[in-house]
Design a protein around this motif. Structure first.
Motif, PDB file in Angstrom:
ATOM      1  N   ILE B 113       0.834  -1.200   0.000  1.00 16.36           N
ATOM      2  CA  ILE B 113       0.000   0.000   0.000  1.00 16.36           C
ATOM      3  C   ILE B 113       0.869   1.250   0.000  1.00 16.36           C
ATOM      4  O   ILE B 113       0.621   2.199  -0.726  1.00 16.36           O
ATOM      5  CB  ILE B 113      -0.936  -0.013   1.229  1.00 16.36           C
ATOM      6  CG1 ILE B 113      -1.937  -1.152   1.087  1.00 16.36           C
ATOM      7  CG2 ILE B 113      -1.658   1.310   1.373  1.00 16.36           C
ATOM      8  CD1 ILE B 113      -2.675  -1.469   2.357  1.00 16.36           C
ATOM      9  N   GLY B 114       1.923   1.229   0.795  1.00 10.13           N
ATOM     10  CA  GLY B 114       2.756   2.416   0.935  1.00 10.13           C
ATOM     11  C   GLY B 114       3.678   2.658  -0.251  1.00 10.13           C
ATOM     12  O   GLY B 114       3.930   3.792  -0.630  1.00 10.13           O
ATOM     13  N   THR B 578     -13.320  -9.181  -4.912  1.00  6.97           N
ATOM     14  CA  THR B 578     -14.166  -9.090  -6.097  1.00  6.97           C
ATOM     15  C   THR B 578     -15.292  -8.095  -5.868  1.00  6.97           C
ATOM     16  O   THR B 578     -15.607  -7.284  -6.739  1.00  6.97           O
ATOM     17  CB  THR B 578     -14.810 -10.461  -6.389  1.00  6.97           C
ATOM     18  OG1 THR B 578     -13.831 -11.452  -6.190  1.00  6.97           O
ATOM     19  CG2 THR B 578     -15.363 -10.515  -7.790  1.00  6.97           C
ATOM     20  N   VAL B 579     -15.879  -8.194  -4.683  1.00  5.73           N
ATOM     21  CA  VAL B 579     -17.033  -7.340  -4.406  1.00  5.73           C
ATOM     22  C   VAL B 579     -16.604  -5.882  -4.302  1.00  5.73           C
ATOM     23  O   VAL B 579     -17.209  -5.000  -4.878  1.00  5.73           O
ATOM     24  CB  VAL B 579     -17.736  -7.814  -3.123  1.00  5.73           C
ATOM     25  CG1 VAL B 579     -18.930  -6.927  -2.831  1.00  5.73           C
ATOM     26  CG2 VAL B 579     -18.170  -9.254  -3.282  1.00  5.73           C
ATOM     27  N   PHE B 580     -15.516  -5.657  -3.550  1.00  5.87           N
ATOM     28  CA  PHE B 580     -15.002  -4.290  -3.451  1.00  5.87           C
ATOM     29  C   PHE B 580     -13.689  -4.222  -4.214  1.00  5.87           C
ATOM     30  O   PHE B 580     -12.652  -4.580  -3.672  1.00  5.87           O
ATOM     31  CB  PHE B 580     -14.759  -3.897  -2.000  1.00  5.87           C
ATOM     32  CG  PHE B 580     -15.934  -4.123  -1.116  1.00  5.87           C
ATOM     33  CD1 PHE B 580     -17.037  -3.281  -1.187  1.00  5.87           C
ATOM     34  CD2 PHE B 580     -15.961  -5.167  -0.215  1.00  5.87           C
ATOM     35  CE1 PHE B 580     -18.131  -3.489  -0.370  1.00  5.87           C
ATOM     36  CE2 PHE B 580     -17.051  -5.373   0.607  1.00  5.87           C
ATOM     37  CZ  PHE B 580     -18.148  -4.535   0.533  1.00  5.87           C
ATOM     38  N   GLN B 581     -13.756  -3.767  -5.439  1.00 12.42           N
ATOM     39  CA  GLN B 581     -12.550  -3.740  -6.268  1.00 12.42           C
ATOM     40  C   GLN B 581     -11.378  -3.041  -5.584  1.00 12.42           C
ATOM     41  O   GLN B 581     -10.263  -3.544  -5.603  1.00 12.42           O
ATOM     42  CB  GLN B 581     -12.841  -3.097  -7.629  1.00 12.42           C
ATOM     43  CG  GLN B 581     -13.485  -4.049  -8.628  1.00 12.42           C
ATOM     44  CD  GLN B 581     -12.622  -5.264  -8.935  1.00 12.42           C
ATOM     45  OE1 GLN B 581     -11.413  -5.212  -8.811  1.00 12.42           O
ATOM     46  NE2 GLN B 581     -13.263  -6.366  -9.321  1.00 12.42           N
ATOM     47  N   PRO B 582     -11.616  -1.865  -4.969  1.00 15.05           N
ATOM     48  CA  PRO B 582     -10.465  -1.163  -4.373  1.00 15.05           C
ATOM     49  C   PRO B 582      -9.786  -2.004  -3.305  1.00 15.05           C
ATOM     50  O   PRO B 582      -8.642  -1.775  -2.946  1.00 15.05           O
ATOM     51  CB  PRO B 582     -11.083   0.078  -3.732  1.00 15.05           C
ATOM     52  CG  PRO B 582     -12.484   0.150  -4.208  1.00 15.05           C
ATOM     53  CD  PRO B 582     -12.874  -1.183  -4.735  1.00 15.05           C
ATOM     54  N   PHE B 583     -10.501  -3.011  -2.832  1.00 17.46           N
ATOM     55  CA  PHE B 583      -9.975  -3.827  -1.756  1.00 17.46           C
ATOM     56  C   PHE B 583      -8.797  -4.671  -2.225  1.00 17.46           C
ATOM     57  O   PHE B 583      -7.964  -5.085  -1.429  1.00 17.46           O
ATOM     58  CB  PHE B 583     -11.098  -4.730  -1.230  1.00 17.46           C
ATOM     59  CG  PHE B 583     -10.717  -5.584  -0.074  1.00 17.46           C
ATOM     60  CD1 PHE B 583     -10.653  -5.049   1.189  1.00 17.46           C
ATOM     61  CD2 PHE B 583     -10.408  -6.918  -0.257  1.00 17.46           C
ATOM     62  CE1 PHE B 583     -10.291  -5.836   2.262  1.00 17.46           C
ATOM     63  CE2 PHE B 583     -10.039  -7.706   0.803  1.00 17.46           C
ATOM     64  CZ  PHE B 583      -9.981  -7.173   2.067  1.00 17.46           C
TER      65      PHE B 583
END
Ligand code: ATP
Ligand code: MG
Lengths: 262, 633
Positions: B113-114, B578-583
């Motif tokens: 992430i960083g 899949t449900v939350f792409q940004p995840f």
């Protein structure tokens, strides 16, 4: 000096100690007698802060110590020599002794540490010869000596010994008891939890009999030695014998006293 | 000749990092008896923080290096205080191993992430121009690495062997209760050892960053090689760790220089397996205490209340019905595809559950069997035209054979060594799938894999595949459920609970452990084959070691020792991205976090937790109790 009032404690699900009252005065030797599983070790662990109290209070010289952690209790003057010695086998004898004074390391520079080790080892010459060896190389009896010496390094006001004679040959057992008897000095008190009731009551000023986590009898060492119930249960004297008169028992006690006095 | 010297120097420099990581392993191991797998990730954290401070902010190198080391150490201390120290007295060592694997994943997630997924390299501390010594070119950074490594090793040795603090650290390692009696603050010593290990890892990471390229997941590589080095040198032995690291570095570079880099990895791993087999205490002595190889605790069994009788049947029927209509409820292609993947991975996790949840063995190499199954079936289908069904069977046979051979090593091993051996196996398979370019297609993967088929029935569409997988799962779960309720299951649990007692009771421990291992290998392989047939494509990273860790996270989060519980864990980690792409970016972090959190606060997993609540609800007819009530036993 040490005073337990209505102490109850136990492990996760089991209550082991119920409402125990107990005192130890300065310079006194107090014996705890009880069968396997009576709760002696549990009580002793509670006193030294390894196990939390469920109810009651513990005071040392009038100050509550039951809220303190193990380290603070060492600093307050309680030192435990645990069951089964629990020395640091991979460390040298010297390191074991140094760790005994770990809680007080701030007051001890190298010279004073050495002085203290020499002082403590006066009673344990065998340790002095083997300072640089791993403690695990010592024999069982020597390890017990080391455990006691390590306990003394913190200069405790009260030294608590849990089964010091466990697994030692009879000769060594008397030796250890003689040593324990000689440790009482300069106001240092001793609390001794032992299977060997005869010897421990012989050197003790007072004793407590613990059964199922409760104190069932208390009195001077002599009283307990001559109590028929104690004699039957913990000294292996036959049922129905009047212990106060039984010459065999009396002889045995006298002999032990004599041996210990030597 | 010059070339050889050049290679040896390269090997020593590479080995220096391994040595420092191994040293960190040994330090934490000595104080806590735990192998801290997150160790390697802190090298990368140190180096990437250094990159930001030095390159992005433009601070001078020495200041940046000190700041980065301290910042990493502070971060490590915080993480240690939150996750590691409280867990040590609560969890058995083998669970701690998995917890630290979770920390490793978590750290990689944070780095992803960083710093995103590109490679980084630091500028050398003192210029690019190499120094030429007697005709051998040595990069100046080499002197820095050598100097820093020597300094770190000497400082560590001094602290541990020559100071009161060091004596106290060693006392904790010897006997935690007695250490407490001496007035030693054991949790603080635990934290201290963890922090020191992080600090030296960060320092060495910063030192080598100029000659290696680092990515968010390079930490896994460092951990693996540090792990191998410490195993070769002897766990817990400082000198052995350093020697093992240097030895490994040189051996690897020599093999890479004179044969090929594929061979280098395989050599390192083969070396490890050999050492484990013949000299489990390391080549250089060392004094690891042997611990039992089962996760000796009632961690799960005291927590899980099975839903009994009619409640259980109703519950099971409802679950099956739900699974059957799921595709109708969610017709979106993305979700359907995730559901298929969930099912396929769950087959492999089921195998892992038999091995870990029931027999109590730790396996860090489950993905290796997926790889064997996947590649065998695909290669047979693509190159030789063998039907998918027979390819799958061949994969299973090969996996079981591999597991059987591996068991010669693992069955003799206990404790960490067992986990080590399975990890080594997984890594060995990784390097084979990447390296055998002609057969496996190498890093770019194998394309053109047909759909799964049985005779003339082709499972080409996702929906067909879904029902095929569901059918297989139902059969497997029923079979395993029966097996686990039989004498076989009880024997496995006996092995898990107390191996010595199990032997005394006449349980053939070796045979049961082997059986559990073979089952897990077969299911892993089946899952790998289906995976390849579903995607029509297979690349190494789809079935590599991070997948092994992922499956452990799924198992633990779902609930070990329950067979069906882990499905929840698999679904959670597969469906959420899949449900939350940004995840998707946060998936690695979430896996690590989930593993750590579950181990610390939800040891019975989601399923266990739900079952307890359900059982309570059924019994009392009252609404479920609050979460806090059940949080920690
Ligand atoms: N760690 C523990 N967890 C749970 N119960 C314990 C634990 N340790 C001891 N007990 C229980 O507490 C009770 C008292 O044990 P304790 O060790 O105090 O006995 P003891 O009087 O010292 O016996 P012994 O003479 O055999 O040493 C026993 O019933 C024992 O089973
Ligand atoms: Mg006891």
């Amino acid at each position: 000096m040490l005073e337990l009032t209505c102490v109850s404690t136990g492990y996760e699900t089991a209550n082991v100690i119920h409402d125990i009252d107990l005192t130890v005065a300065p310079g006194e030797i107090v014996a705890l007698v009880g069968a396997n599983g009576a709760g002696k070790s549990t009580l002793v662990k509670t006193i030294s802060g390894l196990l939390a109290l469920r109810a009651g209070t513990i005071t040392l010289d009038g100050k509550r110590i039951d809220g303190l952690n193990a380290r603070a209790r060492v600093l307050a003057g309680v030192s435990l020599v645990p069951e089964g010695r629990q020395i640091f086998g991979g460390l040298t004898v010297l390191d074991n002794l140094r760790l005994g004074a770990y809680a007080r390391r701030k007051d001890l520079d190298d010279a004073r540490m050495k002085q203290r080790i020499d002082h403590v080892c006066e009673r344990f010459p065998v340790l002095l010869q083997r300072l640089k060896e791993p403690a695990g190389n010592l024999s069982g009896g020597q390890q017990q000596m080391l455990a006691i010496a390590r306990g003394l390094m913190a200069e405790p006001r009260i030294l608590v010994l849990d089964e010091p004679s466990l697994g030692l040959a009879p000769v060594l057992v008397t030796e250890i008891f003689r040593l324990v008897a000689s440790l009482r000095s300069e106001g240092r008190a001793i609390l001794l939890s032992e299977q060997n009731a005869r010897l421990s009551l012989a050197i003790a000023d007072r004793g407590y009999v613990i059964e199922n986590g409760r104190v069932t009898l208390a009195g001077t060492g002599k009283e307990l030695l001559h109590n028929p119930e104690v004699a039957e249960r913990y000294l292996g004297v036959g049922k129905g014998v009047n212990v106060a008169d039984a010459s065999h028992h009396q002889q045995m006690v006298d002999r032990l006293k004599e041996i210990l006095a030597r | 000749m010059n070339l050889a010297i050049q290679i040896v120097i390269g090997g020593l420099l590479q080995g220096a990092v391994f040595a420092v990581i191994a040293l960190g392993f040994s330090l934490v191991f000595r104080v806590t008896g735990v192998l801290n797998l997150s160790q390697g990730a802190f090298c990368v954290v140190g180096a990437l923080v250094m990159y930001t401070i030095e390159v992005s902010w433009g601070w001078p190198t020495p200041v940046a290096a000190v700041a980065a080391s301290l910042a990493t150490a502070a971060f490590g201390l915080a993480l240690g205080a939150l996750c590691f120290v409280p867990a040590v007295p609560r969890l058995p060592t083998s669970s701690m191993l998995i917890l630290t694997a979770g920390l490793l994943t978590l750290l990689q997630g944070v780095l992803l992430i960083g710093w995103s997924s590109q490679p980084y390299a630091l500028p050398p501390f003192s210029g690019e121009a190499p120094v030429v010594l007697w005709g051998v070119r040595v990069p100046t950074q080499g002197f820095w690495i050598a100097g820093i490594t020597v300094a770190v090793v000497v400082a560590m040795w001094f602290v541990v062997q020559r100071t009161t603090l060091g004596t106290a650290l060693r006392a904790c390692a010897e006997n935690r209760v007695a250490a407490r009696l001496m007035g030693i603050d054991v949790p603080r010593m635990t934290l201290l050892s963890f922090g020191m290990a992080v600090l030296i890892a960060a320092i060495s990471g910063i030192a080598v960053a100029p000659i290696t390229s680092l990515e968010f997941d390079t930490g896994g590589f460092f951990t693996n090689f540090g792990f191998i080095a410490v195993a070769i040198g002897g766990l817990g032995s400082f000198l052995g760790s350093v020697a093992g690291g240097l030895f490994l570095g040189v051996a690897e570079q020599l093999a890479a220089g004179y044969v090929s880099s594929l061979f280098a990895n395989a050599l390192a791993l083969a070396l490890l397996l050999m050492v484990l087999l013949w000299r489990p205490n390391g080549l250089f002595g060392g004094g690891a205490v042997r611990r039992t190889d089962v996760r000796d605790e009632q961690r799960i069994y005291h927590a899980i209340v099975r839903v009994q009788g009619r409640g259980g049947l109703v519950f099971a029927a409802a679950a099956v019905a739900l699974v059957l209509v799921l595709p109708l409820l969610f017709p979106s292609a993305g979700i359907l595809s995730s559901l298929v993947i969930t099912g396929i991975l769950y087959i492999s996790v089921l195998g892992l559950d038999v091995l870990m949840g029931y027999a109590g063995q730790v396996s860090l190499g489950q993905a290796g069997f997926m790889a064997i199954g996947g590649y065998t079936a695909s290669i047979l289908a693509v190159t030789y035209g063998v039907s998918p069904l027979w390819g799958t069977v061949a994969g299973i046979v090969l996996s079981v054979a591999a597991a059987w051979v591996l068991s010669f090593v693992t069955l003799r091993l206990r404790g960490h060594y067992l986990a080590l051996a399975t990890l080594a196996f997984g890594l060995l398979i990784d390097s084979l799938t990447v390296g055998m370019v002609d057969t496996t297609g190498g890093p770019s993967g194998l394309a053109g894999i047909p759909a799964f088929s049985v005779g003339s029935i082709v499972f080409a569409s996702p929906i067909a595949m879904y029902y095929l997988v569901v059918g297989i799962i139902i059969v497997l779960v029923l079979a395993l459920y029966g097996a686990m309720r039989s004498g076989f299951g009880r024997a496995l649990i006996a092995v898990r609970t107390d191996q010595t007692a199990a032997v005394a009771l006449g349980v053939n421990v070796v045979r049961y452990k082997l059986a559990a291992f073979l089952i897990s290998a077969a299911l892993g392989s089946l899952s790998g084959s289906l995976y390849a047939f579903y995607f029509h494509f297979l690349a190494p990273e789809m079935v590599a070691t991070p997948r092994s860790f992922e499956m452990i996270a799924m198992l633990v989060a779902g609930g070990e020792g329950t067979l069906v519980g882990s499905a929840l864990g698999v679904a959670l980690l597969t469906l959420l991205p899949t449900v939350f792409q940004p995840f998707a970016l946060y998936k690695t972090l979430a896996e690590g976090l989930l593993l750590v959190l579950c181990f610390m606060w939800l040891p019975e997993g989601i399923f266990g937790f739900a079952t307890v609540q359900l059982a309570r609800w059924l019994r009392r007819g009252a609404p479920p109790a609050t979460a806090a009530e059940k949080a920690m036993p």
